[in-house]
Design a protein around this motif. Structure first.
Motif, short mmCIF file in Angstrom:
data_model
loop_
_atom_site.label_atom_id
_atom_site.label_comp_id
_atom_site.label_asym_id
_atom_site.label_seq_id
_atom_site.Cartn_x
_atom_site.Cartn_y
_atom_site.Cartn_z
N HIS A 246 11.39 -8.30 -15.98
CA HIS A 246 11.45 -8.89 -17.45
C HIS A 246 12.60 -8.64 -17.97
O HIS A 246 13.54 -7.50 -17.74
CB HIS A 246 10.67 -7.83 -18.28
N PRO A 247 13.23 -9.59 -18.98
CA PRO A 247 14.88 -9.63 -19.28
C PRO A 247 14.76 -8.35 -20.43
O PRO A 247 16.01 -7.86 -20.53
CB PRO A 247 15.06 -10.84 -20.25
N ALA A 248 13.76 -7.96 -20.98
CA ALA A 248 13.96 -6.99 -21.87
C ALA A 248 14.32 -5.44 -21.43
O ALA A 248 14.64 -4.69 -21.87
CB ALA A 248 12.57 -6.77 -22.91
N SER A 249 14.03 -5.60 -19.99
CA SER A 249 14.01 -4.27 -19.24
C SER A 249 15.36 -4.00 -18.86
O SER A 249 16.17 -2.99 -18.86
CB SER A 249 13.54 -4.26 -17.88
N HIS A 250 16.40 -5.09 -19.32
CA HIS A 250 17.87 -4.91 -19.34
C HIS A 250 18.55 -4.80 -20.71
O HIS A 250 19.62 -4.97 -20.69
CB HIS A 250 18.60 -6.03 -18.55
N HIS A 251 17.56 -4.36 -21.49
CA HIS A 251 18.38 -4.37 -23.10
C HIS A 251 19.17 -3.25 -23.04
O HIS A 251 19.17 -2.06 -22.41
CB HIS A 251 17.03 -4.20 -23.93
N PRO A 252 20.62 -3.46 -23.77
CA PRO A 252 21.61 -2.45 -23.37
C PRO A 252 21.19 -1.06 -23.68
O PRO A 252 21.81 -0.20 -23.28
CB PRO A 252 22.61 -3.23 -24.21
N LEU A 253 20.60 -0.81 -24.96
CA LEU A 253 20.13 0.31 -25.35
C LEU A 253 19.00 1.13 -24.48
O LEU A 253 19.38 2.32 -24.21
CB LEU A 253 19.59 0.27 -26.70
N LEU A 254 18.22 0.26 -23.65
CA LEU A 254 17.62 0.98 -22.70
C LEU A 254 18.16 1.43 -21.72
O LEU A 254 18.18 2.54 -21.10
CB LEU A 254 16.37 -0.04 -22.36
N VAL A 255 19.33 0.40 -21.02
CA VAL A 255 20.18 0.83 -19.88
C VAL A 255 21.17 2.03 -20.31
O VAL A 255 21.16 2.97 -19.67
CB VAL A 255 20.80 -0.39 -19.46
N SER A 256 21.67 2.04 -21.65
CA SER A 256 22.37 3.05 -22.01
C SER A 256 21.73 4.38 -22.07
O SER A 256 22.22 5.58 -21.54
CB SER A 256 23.03 2.76 -23.38
N LEU A 257 20.59 4.37 -22.55
CA LEU A 257 19.54 5.79 -22.58
C LEU A 257 19.35 6.12 -21.23
O LEU A 257 19.50 7.20 -20.90
CB LEU A 257 18.46 5.32 -23.41
N GLU A 258 18.86 5.26 -20.34
CA GLU A 258 18.52 5.72 -19.13
C GLU A 258 19.81 6.09 -18.16
O GLU A 258 19.54 7.16 -17.70
CB GLU A 258 18.16 4.69 -18.23
N GLN A 259 20.99 5.48 -18.52
CA GLN A 259 22.20 6.13 -17.77
C GLN A 259 23.00 7.14 -18.52
O GLN A 259 23.78 7.73 -18.12
CB GLN A 259 23.20 4.83 -17.67
N SER A 260 22.30 7.49 -19.61
CA SER A 260 23.14 8.53 -20.47
C SER A 260 23.05 9.89 -19.71
O SER A 260 22.50 10.04 -18.77
CB SER A 260 22.62 8.90 -21.78
N ASN A 261 24.00 10.77 -20.14
CA ASN A 261 23.85 12.19 -19.44
C ASN A 261 22.56 12.89 -19.74
O ASN A 261 21.92 13.73 -18.96
CB ASN A 261 24.80 13.07 -20.39
N LEU A 262 21.94 12.60 -20.74
CA LEU A 262 20.41 13.14 -21.04
C LEU A 262 19.48 12.47 -20.17
O LEU A 262 18.70 13.18 -19.70
CB LEU A 262 19.95 12.49 -22.67
N GLY A 263 19.52 11.13 -19.90
CA GLY A 263 18.66 10.64 -18.68
C GLY A 263 18.84 11.08 -17.37
O GLY A 263 17.89 11.52 -16.76
#
Length: 165
Positions: free
Chosen positions: A3-20
């Motif tokens: 789904h295109p929304a799965s590549h939403h920049p905020l979701l990607v940033s959160l998942e790839q963050s130090n926290l994620g």
């Protein structure tokens, strides 16, 4: 196909963050946060269920106002524990969890439960000492209790199903 929304920049940033990354990589962090999340929703939903069942007629001998003044703060504490812990759990796989239909149902049910609680506090709550003292629960309060039970039960079920969908 993703789904295109799965590549939403905020979701990607959160998942790839130090926290994620920390949530995914730590042997103890994810389970500890999950335990906190479960503890939080036990407080939240347990308090709400007891109060709502009373409004729906169970244990009519219990006066509503003192029960409310006990249950509501516990529910709020539970929400304040469960919500941030849930966010931390979400950070581990934000792109896939956001597209999970069970997660979407969970979020809808949480939004419904919160909106219902706000409406309850703006409406029946304001006169609760009057109807509570008379041991009478108005229909609008019973409707709110039924809606609350459905919403929070749906949130728990949706949350549990995330792992399976």
């Amino acid at each position: 196909m993703e789904h295109p929304a799965s590549h939403h920049p905020l979701l990607v940033s959160l998942e790839q963050s130090n926290l994620g990354a920390a949530m995914r990589e730590s042997m103890w962090l994810y389970p500890a946060v999950e335990i906190l999340h479960i503890f939080g929703f036990i407080l939240l939903v347990g308090s709400i269920v007891g109060f709502d069942l009373r409004l729906l007629g169970l244990h009519r001998f219990l006066p509503v106002p003192p029960l409310a003044h006990h249950a509501v703060p516990l529910a709020m504490i539970g929400f304040c524990i469960a919500a941030p812990a849930g966010f931390l759990l979400f950070a581990t796989e934000a792109t896939s969890i956001a597209m999970n239909p069970a997660f979407q149902v969970k979020l809808f049910c949480i939004a419904l439960g919160l909106a219902n609680a706000i409406l309850f506090h703006l409406g029946p709550w304001r006169t609760m000492t009057l109807w509570g003292a008379a041991n009478y629960v108005p229909p609008v309060a019973r409707l709110g209790a039924a809606t609350s039970l459905l919403a929070w039960t749906g949130a728990v079920i949706g949350g549990r199903l995330i792992a399976y969908l």
